[in-house]
Design a protein around this motif. Sequence first.
Motif, PDB file in Angstrom:
ATOM      1  N   ASP A   1      23.043 -66.372  31.240  1.00 25.06           N
ATOM      2  CA  ASP A   1      24.161 -66.772  30.756  1.00 25.06           C
ATOM      3  C   ASP A   1      23.493 -66.840  29.421  1.00 25.06           C
ATOM      4  OD1 ASP A   1      25.750 -66.129  32.675  1.00 25.06           O
ATOM      5  OD2 ASP A   1      25.739 -67.817  33.476  1.00 25.06           O
ATOM      6  N   ILE A   2      22.580 -68.089  29.969  1.00 28.81           N
ATOM      7  CA  ILE A   2      22.041 -68.367  28.375  1.00 28.81           C
ATOM      8  C   ILE A   2      21.518 -67.689  27.667  1.00 28.81           C
ATOM      9  CG2 ILE A   2      19.459 -70.186  27.187  1.00 28.81           C
ATOM     10  CD1 ILE A   2      20.102 -72.245  29.800  1.00 28.81           C
ATOM     11  N   PHE A   3      20.492 -66.137  28.421  1.00 26.05           N
ATOM     12  CA  PHE A   3      20.564 -65.623  27.518  1.00 26.05           C
ATOM     13  C   PHE A   3      21.593 -64.775  26.125  1.00 26.05           C
ATOM     14  CE2 PHE A   3      19.083 -60.289  27.045  1.00 26.05           C
ATOM     15  CZ  PHE A   3      17.672 -61.015  26.142  1.00 26.05           C
ATOM     16  N   LEU A   4      22.336 -64.468  27.303  1.00 28.55           N
ATOM     17  CA  LEU A   4      23.715 -64.431  27.593  1.00 28.55           C
ATOM     18  C   LEU A   4      24.278 -64.555  25.424  1.00 28.55           C
ATOM     19  CD1 LEU A   4      25.962 -62.200  29.670  1.00 28.55           C
ATOM     20  CD2 LEU A   4      24.180 -61.073  27.649  1.00 28.55           C
ATOM     21  N   ALA A   5      24.294 -66.128  25.903  1.00 35.32           N
ATOM     22  CA  ALA A   5      24.733 -66.817  24.669  1.00 35.32           C
ATOM     23  C   ALA A   5      24.614 -67.257  23.287  1.00 35.32           C
ATOM     24  CB  ALA A   5      25.220 -68.208  25.535  1.00 35.32           C
ATOM     25  N   ALA A   6      22.824 -67.324  23.877  1.00 33.77           N
ATOM     26  CA  ALA A   6      21.965 -67.177  22.729  1.00 33.77           C
ATOM     27  C   ALA A   6      22.226 -65.947  21.706  1.00 33.77           C
ATOM     28  CB  ALA A   6      20.271 -66.890  22.932  1.00 33.77           C
TER      29      ALA A   6
ATOM     30  N   LYS B   1      12.851 -68.073  27.493  1.00 34.88           N
ATOM     31  CA  LYS B   1      12.072 -68.997  28.239  1.00 34.88           C
ATOM     32  C   LYS B   1      11.627 -70.644  28.285  1.00 34.88           C
ATOM     33  CE  LYS B   1       8.866 -65.814  25.703  1.00 34.88           C
ATOM     34  NZ  LYS B   1       8.629 -66.003  24.370  1.00 34.88           N
ATOM     35  N   LEU B   2      12.528 -70.962  27.956  1.00 35.80           N
ATOM     36  CA  LEU B   2      12.833 -72.388  28.026  1.00 35.80           C
ATOM     37  C   LEU B   2      13.933 -72.790  29.600  1.00 35.80           C
ATOM     38  CD1 LEU B   2      13.676 -73.942  24.798  1.00 35.80           C
ATOM     39  CD2 LEU B   2      11.943 -74.523  26.187  1.00 35.80           C
ATOM     40  N   ALA B   3      14.909 -71.570  29.645  1.00 36.76           N
ATOM     41  CA  ALA B   3      15.911 -71.684  31.164  1.00 36.76           C
ATOM     42  C   ALA B   3      14.916 -71.640  32.450  1.00 36.76           C
ATOM     43  CB  ALA B   3      16.762 -70.399  30.855  1.00 36.76           C
ATOM     44  N   ILE B   4      13.322 -70.184  32.293  1.00 39.21           N
ATOM     45  CA  ILE B   4      12.997 -70.425  32.745  1.00 39.21           C
ATOM     46  C   ILE B   4      12.151 -71.670  33.053  1.00 39.21           C
ATOM     47  CG2 ILE B   4      10.741 -69.534  33.886  1.00 39.21           C
ATOM     48  CD1 ILE B   4      12.305 -66.866  32.284  1.00 39.21           C
ATOM     49  N   HIS B   5      11.306 -72.134  31.843  1.00 38.07           N
ATOM     50  CA  HIS B   5      10.779 -73.982  32.447  1.00 38.07           C
ATOM     51  C   HIS B   5      11.743 -74.843  33.245  1.00 38.07           C
ATOM     52  CE1 HIS B   5       8.081 -76.932  31.069  1.00 38.07           C
ATOM     53  NE2 HIS B   5       9.086 -77.885  31.492  1.00 38.07           N
ATOM     54  N   PHE B   6      12.859 -74.090  32.934  1.00 37.59           N
ATOM     55  CA  PHE B   6      13.646 -75.515  34.433  1.00 37.59           C
ATOM     56  C   PHE B   6      13.675 -75.162  34.646  1.00 37.59           C
ATOM     57  CE2 PHE B   6      14.764 -76.937  29.674  1.00 37.59           C
ATOM     58  CZ  PHE B   6      14.279 -78.450  30.007  1.00 37.59           C
ATOM     59  N   GLU B   7      13.543 -74.125  35.453  1.00 41.67           N
ATOM     60  CA  GLU B   7      13.395 -73.556  37.709  1.00 41.67           C
ATOM     61  C   GLU B   7      14.743 -72.751  37.190  1.00 41.67           C
ATOM     62  OE1 GLU B   7      11.616 -76.371  39.621  1.00 41.67           O
ATOM     63  OE2 GLU B   7       9.448 -75.495  39.131  1.00 41.67           O
ATOM     64  N   LEU B   8      16.077 -72.892  36.055  1.00 40.29           N
ATOM     65  CA  LEU B   8      17.517 -72.008  36.382  1.00 40.29           C
ATOM     66  C   LEU B   8      17.719 -70.992  37.227  1.00 40.29           C
ATOM     67  CD1 LEU B   8      18.946 -73.057  33.075  1.00 40.29           C
ATOM     68  CD2 LEU B   8      18.561 -74.687  35.193  1.00 40.29           C
TER      69      LEU B   8
ATOM     70  N   GLY C   1      26.391 -84.742  29.054  1.00 47.09           N
ATOM     71  CA  GLY C   1      27.751 -84.436  28.985  1.00 47.09           C
ATOM     72  C   GLY C   1      28.003 -83.174  28.510  1.00 47.09           C
ATOM     73  N   ILE C   2      27.588 -82.604  27.742  1.00 51.72           N
ATOM     74  CA  ILE C   2      26.493 -81.483  27.438  1.00 51.72           C
ATOM     75  C   ILE C   2      25.802 -80.305  27.889  1.00 51.72           C
ATOM     76  CG2 ILE C   2      25.440 -80.380  25.050  1.00 51.72           C
ATOM     77  CD1 ILE C   2      25.467 -82.954  23.801  1.00 51.72           C
ATOM     78  N   PRO C   3      26.365 -79.189  27.977  1.00 49.01           N
ATOM     79  CA  PRO C   3      25.756 -77.980  28.836  1.00 49.01           C
ATOM     80  C   PRO C   3      24.981 -77.549  28.997  1.00 49.01           C
ATOM     81  CG  PRO C   3      28.097 -77.358  28.227  1.00 49.01           C
ATOM     82  CD  PRO C   3      27.785 -78.550  27.198  1.00 49.01           C
ATOM     83  N   LEU C   4      23.342 -77.815  29.903  1.00 51.02           N
ATOM     84  CA  LEU C   4      22.343 -77.900  29.935  1.00 51.02           C
ATOM     85  C   LEU C   4      21.927 -76.444  28.820  1.00 51.02           C
ATOM     86  CD1 LEU C   4      19.002 -78.298  29.721  1.00 51.02           C
ATOM     87  CD2 LEU C   4      18.931 -77.436  32.462  1.00 51.02           C
ATOM     88  N   GLY C   5      22.421 -75.654  29.449  1.00 49.97           N
ATOM     89  CA  GLY C   5      22.136 -74.203  28.315  1.00 49.97           C
ATOM     90  C   GLY C   5      23.255 -74.164  26.527  1.00 49.97           C
ATOM     91  N   ALA C   6      23.450 -75.177  26.919  1.00 49.05           N
ATOM     92  CA  ALA C   6      23.994 -75.269  24.927  1.00 49.05           C
ATOM     93  C   ALA C   6      23.140 -76.669  24.385  1.00 49.05           C
ATOM     94  CB  ALA C   6      25.425 -76.266  24.990  1.00 49.05           C
ATOM     95  N   ARG C   7      22.077 -77.355  25.233  1.00 49.71           N
ATOM     96  CA  ARG C   7      20.930 -77.833  24.777  1.00 49.71           C
ATOM     97  C   ARG C   7      19.764 -76.984  24.787  1.00 49.71           C
ATOM     98  NH1 ARG C   7      20.507 -82.053  29.230  1.00 49.71           N
ATOM     99  NH2 ARG C   7      22.605 -81.512  30.451  1.00 49.71           N
ATOM    100  N   ILE C   8      19.888 -76.281  24.952  1.00 50.97           N
ATOM    101  CA  ILE C   8      18.652 -75.759  24.898  1.00 50.97           C
ATOM    102  C   ILE C   8      18.910 -74.586  23.427  1.00 50.97           C
ATOM    103  CG2 ILE C   8      17.506 -73.586  26.271  1.00 50.97           C
ATOM    104  CD1 ILE C   8      17.610 -74.862  28.730  1.00 50.97           C
ATOM    105  N   LEU C   9      19.930 -74.276  24.212  1.00 49.40           N
ATOM    106  CA  LEU C   9      20.241 -72.963  22.812  1.00 49.40           C
ATOM    107  C   LEU C   9      20.130 -73.947  21.376  1.00 49.40           C
ATOM    108  CD1 LEU C   9      21.696 -70.337  22.075  1.00 49.40           C
ATOM    109  CD2 LEU C   9      23.723 -71.289  22.437  1.00 49.40           C
TER     110      LEU C   9
END
Length: 445
Positions: free
Chosen positions: A229-234, A215-222, A308-316
Amino acid sequence: MNETAHPPATLLLVDDEAGILSALRRLLRPTGHTIHLADSGRAGLEVLEREKIDLVISDMRMPEMDGAQFLEQVRQRWPGVTRLLLTGYADITSTIAAINRGQIYRYIAKPWDDDELLQIIGDALEHRRLREENARLLALTQEQNEALRELNANLEQKVRERTAELEQVNSFLNLANDKLKQNFLISIKMFTGLIELRGGVIAGHSRRVADLARKLAIHFELDTKGQQDIFLAALLHDIGKIGFPDAMLARPVVKMTGEELGLYRKHPLVGESALMPLDELKEAARLVRSHHERFDGQGFPDGLVGLGIPLGARILAVASDYDGLQNGTLAGKRMSPDEAKAMIAQSRGKRYDPQVVDAFLELLGRPKQETGRDLEVRAADLQPGMVLARDLVGRDGVLLLAGDYILDASLVKQIQDYARREGVSLSLHIRNDKRMGPGAGPGSS
Protein backbone atom coordinates in the motif's frame (compact mmCIF):
# COMPACT_ATOMS: atom_id res chain seq x y z
CA MET A 1 -11.51 -27.09 -15.04
CA ASN A 2 -13.46 -24.80 -17.36
CA GLU A 3 -13.00 -26.12 -20.88
CA THR A 4 -15.52 -23.73 -22.50
CA ALA A 5 -14.03 -20.42 -21.41
CA HIS A 6 -11.40 -20.37 -24.16
CA PRO A 7 -10.94 -21.94 -27.62
CA PRO A 8 -9.65 -25.55 -27.68
CA ALA A 9 -5.87 -25.96 -27.75
CA THR A 10 -3.59 -28.22 -29.81
CA LEU A 11 -1.78 -30.89 -27.75
CA LEU A 12 1.11 -33.22 -28.63
CA LEU A 13 1.42 -36.51 -26.69
CA VAL A 14 4.81 -38.27 -26.88
CA ASP A 15 5.33 -41.80 -25.48
CA ASP A 16 6.88 -44.99 -26.85
CA GLU A 17 4.05 -47.08 -25.35
CA ALA A 18 0.99 -47.21 -27.60
CA GLY A 19 -1.27 -48.06 -24.64
CA ILE A 20 -0.29 -44.88 -22.82
CA LEU A 21 -0.98 -42.76 -25.89
CA SER A 22 -4.37 -44.41 -26.36
CA ALA A 23 -5.32 -43.84 -22.72
CA LEU A 24 -4.33 -40.18 -22.88
CA ARG A 25 -6.22 -39.64 -26.13
CA ARG A 26 -9.40 -41.23 -24.66
CA LEU A 27 -9.10 -39.05 -21.57
CA LEU A 28 -8.62 -35.83 -23.53
CA ARG A 29 -11.11 -36.45 -26.35
CA PRO A 30 -14.12 -34.91 -24.45
CA THR A 31 -12.18 -31.66 -23.89
CA GLY A 32 -12.39 -30.72 -27.56
CA HIS A 33 -8.63 -30.20 -27.86
CA THR A 34 -6.84 -31.20 -31.08
CA ILE A 35 -4.59 -34.19 -30.28
CA HIS A 36 -1.37 -35.23 -32.09
CA LEU A 37 0.50 -38.42 -31.15
CA ALA A 38 4.19 -39.33 -31.47
CA ASP A 39 5.89 -42.61 -30.41
CA SER A 40 9.38 -41.07 -29.95
CA GLY A 41 11.12 -37.79 -29.30
CA ARG A 42 12.29 -37.58 -32.92
CA ALA A 43 8.73 -38.12 -34.19
CA GLY A 44 7.54 -35.45 -31.76
CA LEU A 45 10.00 -32.94 -33.19
CA GLU A 46 8.71 -33.69 -36.69
CA VAL A 47 5.14 -32.94 -35.56
CA LEU A 48 6.28 -29.65 -34.01
CA GLU A 49 7.97 -28.63 -37.27
CA ARG A 50 4.71 -28.87 -39.24
CA GLU A 51 2.00 -28.14 -36.62
CA LYS A 52 1.35 -25.22 -34.27
CA ILE A 53 1.37 -26.89 -30.84
CA ASP A 54 0.24 -25.23 -27.61
CA LEU A 55 1.21 -27.93 -25.07
CA VAL A 56 3.44 -31.04 -25.08
CA ILE A 57 3.16 -34.02 -22.71
CA SER A 58 6.24 -36.25 -22.94
CA ASP A 59 7.17 -39.50 -21.24
CA MET A 60 10.55 -39.52 -19.46
CA ARG A 61 11.88 -42.95 -20.39
CA MET A 62 12.04 -43.40 -24.18
CA PRO A 63 14.65 -45.04 -26.43
CA GLU A 64 17.13 -42.98 -28.48
CA MET A 65 15.98 -39.64 -27.04
CA ASP A 66 14.63 -39.50 -23.48
CA GLY A 67 12.11 -36.96 -22.22
CA ALA A 68 14.76 -34.60 -20.82
CA GLN A 69 16.56 -34.41 -24.18
CA PHE A 70 13.33 -34.02 -26.12
CA LEU A 71 11.90 -31.26 -23.90
CA GLU A 72 15.23 -29.42 -23.95
CA GLN A 73 15.05 -29.25 -27.75
CA VAL A 74 11.41 -28.13 -27.55
CA ARG A 75 12.41 -25.33 -25.17
CA GLN A 76 15.23 -24.19 -27.44
CA ARG A 77 13.31 -24.31 -30.72
CA TRP A 78 9.73 -23.56 -29.60
CA PRO A 79 10.02 -21.68 -26.29
CA GLY A 80 6.36 -20.65 -26.33
CA VAL A 81 5.14 -24.28 -26.11
CA THR A 82 4.12 -25.32 -22.59
CA ARG A 83 5.91 -28.50 -21.48
CA LEU A 84 4.72 -31.31 -19.14
CA LEU A 85 6.76 -34.40 -18.13
CA LEU A 86 5.22 -37.86 -17.58
CA THR A 87 7.45 -40.11 -15.46
CA GLY A 88 6.73 -43.66 -14.41
CA TYR A 89 9.62 -44.49 -12.11
CA ALA A 90 11.30 -42.98 -9.06
CA ASP A 91 14.41 -41.62 -10.76
CA ILE A 92 14.76 -38.23 -9.10
CA THR A 93 18.05 -37.46 -10.90
CA SER A 94 16.48 -37.83 -14.35
CA THR A 95 13.40 -35.86 -13.31
CA ILE A 96 15.56 -32.98 -12.03
CA ALA A 97 17.55 -33.03 -15.27
CA ALA A 98 14.32 -32.76 -17.26
CA ILE A 99 13.12 -29.87 -15.12
CA ASN A 100 16.40 -27.98 -15.46
CA ARG A 101 17.07 -28.65 -19.13
CA GLY A 102 13.51 -28.55 -20.44
CA GLN A 103 12.18 -25.94 -17.98
CA ILE A 104 8.92 -27.85 -17.73
CA TYR A 105 5.72 -26.44 -16.24
CA ARG A 106 4.89 -29.59 -14.16
CA TYR A 107 5.78 -33.26 -13.96
CA ILE A 108 3.16 -36.03 -13.53
CA ALA A 109 3.79 -39.43 -11.99
CA LYS A 110 2.46 -42.67 -13.50
CA PRO A 111 -0.11 -43.97 -12.88
CA TRP A 112 -1.92 -40.66 -12.96
CA ASP A 113 -5.27 -39.61 -11.56
CA ASP A 114 -7.53 -38.63 -14.48
CA ASP A 115 -9.12 -35.65 -12.76
CA GLU A 116 -5.78 -34.39 -11.49
CA LEU A 117 -4.20 -34.72 -14.95
CA LEU A 118 -7.07 -32.80 -16.56
CA GLN A 119 -6.70 -30.09 -13.92
CA ILE A 120 -2.94 -29.81 -14.52
CA ILE A 121 -3.46 -29.53 -18.28
CA GLY A 122 -6.14 -26.90 -17.79
CA ASP A 123 -3.94 -24.91 -15.42
CA ALA A 124 -1.01 -25.11 -17.85
CA LEU A 125 -3.10 -23.82 -20.74
CA GLU A 126 -4.52 -21.02 -18.56
CA HIS A 127 -0.96 -20.09 -17.51
CA ARG A 128 0.02 -19.91 -21.19
CA ARG A 129 -3.01 -17.75 -22.00
CA LEU A 130 -2.23 -15.35 -19.15
CA ARG A 131 1.39 -15.11 -20.27
CA GLU A 132 0.29 -14.19 -23.79
CA GLU A 133 -2.27 -11.72 -22.43
CA ASN A 134 0.41 -10.15 -20.26
CA ALA A 135 2.65 -9.66 -23.30
CA ARG A 136 -0.24 -8.09 -25.20
CA LEU A 137 -1.06 -5.71 -22.35
CA LEU A 138 2.60 -4.79 -21.94
CA ALA A 139 2.82 -3.93 -25.63
CA LEU A 140 -0.38 -1.91 -25.31
CA THR A 141 1.06 -0.05 -22.32
CA GLN A 142 4.24 0.77 -24.23
CA GLU A 143 2.17 2.07 -27.15
CA GLN A 144 0.15 4.27 -24.78
CA ASN A 145 3.30 5.64 -23.16
CA GLU A 146 4.71 6.49 -26.58
CA ALA A 147 1.49 8.26 -27.48
CA LEU A 148 1.76 10.33 -24.30
CA ARG A 149 5.25 11.49 -25.27
CA GLU A 150 3.95 12.79 -28.56
CA LEU A 151 1.22 14.94 -27.05
CA ASN A 152 1.80 18.64 -27.77
CA ALA A 153 -1.68 20.12 -27.84
CA ASN A 154 -2.81 22.83 -25.39
CA LEU A 155 -3.23 22.02 -21.71
CA GLU A 156 -6.98 21.59 -21.80
CA GLN A 157 -6.80 19.12 -24.64
CA LYS A 158 -3.94 17.21 -23.00
CA VAL A 159 -5.88 16.96 -19.75
CA ARG A 160 -8.97 15.66 -21.56
CA GLU A 161 -6.94 13.06 -23.46
CA ARG A 162 -4.96 11.97 -20.42
CA THR A 163 -8.10 11.81 -18.31
CA ALA A 164 -9.68 9.59 -20.95
CA GLU A 165 -6.64 7.32 -20.83
CA LEU A 166 -6.80 7.31 -17.04
CA GLU A 167 -10.45 6.26 -17.17
CA GLN A 168 -9.52 3.56 -19.65
CA VAL A 169 -6.86 2.25 -17.28
CA ASN A 170 -9.32 2.47 -14.37
CA SER A 171 -11.80 0.34 -16.34
CA PHE A 172 -9.09 -2.23 -16.95
CA LEU A 173 -7.98 -2.26 -13.31
CA ASN A 174 -11.57 -2.77 -12.11
CA LEU A 175 -11.57 -6.06 -14.06
CA ALA A 176 -8.17 -7.15 -12.74
CA ASN A 177 -7.93 -10.22 -10.49
CA ASP A 178 -5.23 -12.21 -8.74
CA LYS A 179 -4.13 -13.80 -12.01
CA LEU A 180 -3.27 -10.34 -13.46
CA LYS A 181 -1.25 -8.80 -10.65
CA GLN A 182 1.73 -8.15 -12.87
CA ASN A 183 -0.45 -6.26 -15.35
CA PHE A 184 -1.95 -4.31 -12.46
CA LEU A 185 1.49 -3.06 -11.42
CA ILE A 186 2.30 -2.06 -15.01
CA SER A 187 -0.87 0.00 -15.07
CA ILE A 188 0.07 1.72 -11.80
CA LYS A 189 3.33 2.83 -13.41
CA MET A 190 1.27 4.30 -16.24
CA PHE A 191 -0.49 6.49 -13.67
CA THR A 192 2.86 7.83 -12.55
CA GLY A 193 3.92 8.47 -16.11
CA LEU A 194 0.94 10.77 -16.72
CA ILE A 195 2.63 13.43 -14.58
CA GLU A 196 6.32 12.64 -15.05
CA LEU A 197 6.19 12.44 -18.86
CA ARG A 198 5.54 16.19 -18.80
CA GLY A 199 9.28 16.48 -18.00
CA GLY A 200 11.13 18.94 -15.83
CA VAL A 201 12.65 18.32 -12.45
CA ILE A 202 9.89 15.92 -11.37
CA ALA A 203 10.99 13.19 -13.79
CA GLY A 204 11.65 10.00 -11.79
CA HIS A 205 10.45 11.60 -8.55
CA SER A 206 7.63 9.12 -7.82
CA ARG A 207 9.77 6.04 -8.39
CA ARG A 208 12.55 7.35 -6.17
CA VAL A 209 10.04 8.19 -3.45
CA ALA A 210 8.41 4.75 -3.80
CA ASP A 211 11.75 2.99 -3.43
CA LEU A 212 12.66 4.92 -0.26
CA ALA A 213 9.14 4.61 1.21
CA ARG A 214 9.16 0.83 0.75
CA LYS A 215 12.56 0.56 2.47
CA LEU A 216 11.20 2.56 5.43
CA ALA A 217 8.08 0.36 5.52
CA ILE A 218 10.31 -2.72 5.71
CA HIS A 219 12.29 -1.05 8.52
CA PHE A 220 9.05 -0.69 10.49
CA GLU A 221 8.33 -4.39 9.85
CA LEU A 222 4.97 -3.76 8.20
CA ASP A 223 3.28 -6.78 6.66
CA THR A 224 3.36 -7.40 2.92
CA LYS A 225 0.00 -5.68 2.36
CA GLY A 226 1.14 -2.59 4.30
CA GLN A 227 4.39 -2.39 2.33
CA GLN A 228 2.51 -2.74 -0.95
CA ASP A 229 0.00 0.00 0.00
CA ILE A 230 2.81 2.42 0.87
CA PHE A 231 4.68 1.58 -2.35
CA LEU A 232 1.58 2.17 -4.48
CA ALA A 233 0.71 5.38 -2.62
CA ALA A 234 4.26 6.66 -3.21
CA LEU A 235 4.04 5.91 -6.93
CA LEU A 236 0.71 7.73 -7.13
CA HIS A 237 1.05 10.50 -4.53
CA ASP A 238 1.26 13.24 -7.19
CA ILE A 239 -1.60 11.95 -9.37
CA GLY A 240 -3.78 14.81 -8.07
CA LYS A 241 -1.49 17.25 -9.90
CA ILE A 242 -2.67 15.99 -13.29
CA GLY A 243 -4.68 19.16 -13.86
CA PHE A 244 -1.88 21.57 -12.93
CA PRO A 245 -0.61 23.87 -15.69
CA ASP A 246 2.86 22.95 -16.94
CA ALA A 247 4.32 26.18 -15.55
CA MET A 248 2.92 25.46 -12.09
CA LEU A 249 4.32 21.92 -12.10
CA ALA A 250 7.81 23.34 -12.61
CA ARG A 251 7.44 26.12 -9.99
CA PRO A 252 8.77 25.49 -6.44
CA VAL A 253 6.14 25.62 -3.70
CA VAL A 254 7.79 28.62 -2.04
CA LYS A 255 7.38 30.66 -5.24
CA MET A 256 3.71 29.88 -5.90
CA THR A 257 1.09 32.62 -5.85
CA GLY A 258 -1.79 32.54 -3.39
CA GLU A 259 -4.13 31.18 -6.05
CA GLU A 260 -1.62 28.48 -7.00
CA LEU A 261 -1.12 27.49 -3.36
CA GLY A 262 -4.89 27.09 -3.04
CA LEU A 263 -4.89 24.71 -6.00
CA TYR A 264 -1.77 22.94 -4.69
CA ARG A 265 -3.42 22.23 -1.32
CA LYS A 266 -6.27 20.43 -3.05
CA HIS A 267 -4.16 17.88 -4.90
CA PRO A 268 -4.17 15.26 -2.07
CA LEU A 269 -7.99 15.27 -2.19
CA VAL A 270 -8.04 15.10 -5.99
CA GLY A 271 -5.57 12.20 -5.88
CA GLU A 272 -7.67 10.33 -3.31
CA SER A 273 -10.82 10.81 -5.42
CA ALA A 274 -9.06 9.45 -8.52
CA LEU A 275 -7.95 6.27 -6.73
CA MET A 276 -10.91 5.47 -4.46
CA PRO A 277 -13.05 3.70 -7.13
CA LEU A 278 -10.45 0.90 -7.25
CA ASP A 279 -10.77 -1.55 -4.36
CA GLU A 280 -7.08 -2.45 -4.65
CA LEU A 281 -6.08 1.20 -4.13
CA LYS A 282 -8.42 2.32 -1.33
CA GLU A 283 -5.74 2.16 1.37
CA ALA A 284 -3.20 3.81 -0.92
CA ALA A 285 -5.78 6.55 -1.60
CA ARG A 286 -6.06 7.19 2.16
CA LEU A 287 -2.27 7.61 2.38
CA VAL A 288 -2.25 9.94 -0.65
CA ARG A 289 -4.86 12.13 1.10
CA SER A 290 -2.73 12.46 4.25
CA HIS A 291 0.82 12.73 2.92
CA HIS A 292 0.88 16.53 3.45
CA GLU A 293 -0.28 16.34 7.08
CA ARG A 294 2.28 17.52 9.67
CA PHE A 295 3.16 15.88 12.96
CA ASP A 296 2.47 19.18 14.76
CA GLY A 297 -1.03 19.46 13.23
CA GLN A 298 -0.22 22.34 10.86
CA GLY A 299 -0.58 20.30 7.66
CA PHE A 300 -3.44 19.83 5.20
CA PRO A 301 -6.11 18.88 4.20
CA ASP A 302 -7.42 17.65 7.58
CA GLY A 303 -5.01 19.09 10.15
CA LEU A 304 -4.29 15.65 11.65
CA VAL A 305 -1.86 15.53 14.58
CA GLY A 306 0.89 13.08 15.59
CA LEU A 307 -0.05 9.41 15.53
CA GLY A 308 -3.47 10.35 14.21
CA ILE A 309 -1.78 10.53 10.81
CA PRO A 310 -1.53 7.07 9.17
CA LEU A 311 1.98 5.62 9.48
CA GLY A 312 2.20 5.18 5.70
CA ALA A 313 1.45 8.89 5.20
CA ARG A 314 4.09 9.86 7.79
CA ILE A 315 6.63 7.71 5.92
CA LEU A 316 5.56 9.15 2.57
CA ALA A 317 5.97 12.73 3.84
CA VAL A 318 9.65 12.16 4.69
CA ALA A 319 10.41 10.23 1.49
CA SER A 320 8.67 12.74 -0.79
CA ASP A 321 10.18 15.85 0.84
CA TYR A 322 13.69 14.35 0.83
CA ASP A 323 13.53 13.98 -2.95
CA GLY A 324 11.68 17.28 -3.40
CA LEU A 325 14.38 19.19 -1.52
CA GLN A 326 17.00 17.74 -3.83
CA ASN A 327 15.16 18.45 -7.08
CA GLY A 328 14.26 22.01 -6.05
CA THR A 329 10.45 21.68 -6.05
CA LEU A 330 10.11 22.71 -2.38
CA ALA A 331 12.73 25.27 -1.36
CA GLY A 332 13.39 26.92 -4.71
CA LYS A 333 16.90 25.53 -5.15
CA ARG A 334 18.43 22.10 -5.40
CA MET A 335 19.97 20.76 -2.20
CA SER A 336 22.67 18.15 -1.80
CA PRO A 337 21.63 14.88 -0.12
CA ASP A 338 23.31 16.01 3.12
CA GLU A 339 21.54 19.36 3.03
CA ALA A 340 18.21 17.62 2.44
CA LYS A 341 18.86 15.23 5.32
CA ALA A 342 19.69 18.18 7.57
CA MET A 343 16.41 19.90 6.64
CA ILE A 344 14.46 16.73 7.43
CA ALA A 345 16.27 16.33 10.75
CA GLN A 346 15.63 19.98 11.62
CA SER A 347 11.86 19.41 11.29
CA ARG A 348 11.86 16.26 13.45
CA GLY A 349 8.83 16.39 15.75
CA LYS A 350 7.41 19.41 13.89
CA ARG A 351 6.63 18.47 10.32
CA TYR A 352 7.78 14.86 10.60
CA ASP A 353 7.24 11.92 12.94
CA PRO A 354 10.41 11.62 15.09
CA GLN A 355 10.46 7.83 14.75
CA VAL A 356 10.23 8.03 10.94
CA VAL A 357 13.01 10.64 10.83
CA ASP A 358 15.21 8.43 13.04
CA ALA A 359 14.59 5.43 10.77
CA PHE A 360 15.26 7.57 7.69
CA LEU A 361 18.62 8.77 9.06
CA GLU A 362 19.53 5.25 10.16
CA LEU A 363 18.77 3.98 6.67
CA LEU A 364 20.57 6.70 4.68
CA GLY A 365 23.11 7.90 7.21
CA ARG A 366 23.23 11.20 9.05
CA PRO A 367 24.29 14.36 7.18
CA LYS A 368 28.01 15.12 7.19
CA GLN A 369 28.95 18.27 9.07
CA GLU A 370 31.04 20.91 7.27
CA THR A 371 33.68 21.93 9.80
CA GLY A 372 34.68 25.58 9.74
CA ARG A 373 31.89 26.67 7.36
CA ASP A 374 28.46 26.14 8.90
CA LEU A 375 27.35 26.96 12.45
CA GLU A 376 23.91 26.43 13.97
CA VAL A 377 23.00 29.64 15.82
CA ARG A 378 19.90 30.28 17.91
CA ALA A 379 17.75 33.24 16.93
CA ALA A 380 18.55 34.98 20.21
CA ASP A 381 22.29 34.82 19.42
CA LEU A 382 22.10 36.32 15.91
CA GLN A 383 24.19 39.40 15.19
CA PRO A 384 24.36 41.84 12.25
CA GLY A 385 26.85 40.82 9.58
CA MET A 386 26.19 37.08 9.84
CA VAL A 387 25.58 35.27 6.54
CA LEU A 388 22.89 32.57 6.13
CA ALA A 389 24.38 29.25 5.06
CA ARG A 390 20.96 27.77 4.16
CA ASP A 391 17.50 28.97 3.25
CA LEU A 392 15.33 29.98 6.22
CA VAL A 393 11.97 28.26 5.75
CA GLY A 394 8.92 28.95 7.92
CA ARG A 395 6.83 26.28 9.64
CA ASP A 396 4.33 26.42 6.74
CA GLY A 397 7.08 25.74 4.19
CA VAL A 398 7.28 29.32 2.93
CA LEU A 399 10.76 30.68 2.16
CA LEU A 400 11.54 33.54 4.57
CA LEU A 401 15.16 34.28 3.61
CA ALA A 402 17.39 32.75 0.93
CA GLY A 403 20.81 31.32 1.64
CA ASP A 404 23.82 33.68 1.41
CA TYR A 405 21.70 36.57 2.74
CA ILE A 406 23.67 39.01 4.95
CA LEU A 407 21.76 39.87 8.10
CA ASP A 408 21.49 43.46 9.25
CA ALA A 409 20.21 44.77 12.60
CA SER A 410 16.65 45.14 11.29
CA LEU A 411 16.49 41.55 9.98
CA VAL A 412 17.97 40.15 13.20
CA LYS A 413 15.23 41.88 15.18
CA GLN A 414 12.52 40.64 12.79
CA ILE A 415 13.75 37.04 13.04
CA GLN A 416 13.87 37.19 16.84
CA ASP A 417 10.38 38.72 16.94
CA TYR A 418 9.12 35.99 14.60
CA ALA A 419 10.56 33.23 16.85
CA ARG A 420 8.91 34.76 19.95
CA ARG A 421 5.59 35.33 18.17
CA GLU A 422 5.41 31.77 16.81
CA GLY A 423 6.65 30.25 20.06
CA VAL A 424 9.32 28.18 18.33
CA SER A 425 12.94 27.45 19.18
CA LEU A 426 14.43 28.76 15.96
CA SER A 427 17.99 27.99 14.90
CA LEU A 428 19.68 29.26 11.73
CA HIS A 429 22.66 27.88 9.84
CA ILE A 430 25.35 30.59 9.60
CA ARG A 431 28.50 30.57 7.49
CA ASN A 432 31.70 30.35 9.52
CA ASP A 433 34.19 31.77 7.00
CA LYS A 434 35.50 35.06 5.61
CA ARG A 435 32.11 35.98 4.21
CA MET A 436 30.78 36.57 7.74
CA GLY A 437 30.89 40.11 9.03
CA PRO A 438 33.45 41.22 11.60
CA GLY A 439 32.74 40.10 15.10
CA ALA A 440 30.00 37.74 13.92
CA GLY A 441 29.37 34.42 15.57
CA PRO A 442 27.80 33.12 18.76
CA GLY A 443 29.43 34.44 21.88
CA SER A 444 31.29 37.30 20.13
CA SER A 445 31.36 40.76 21.68
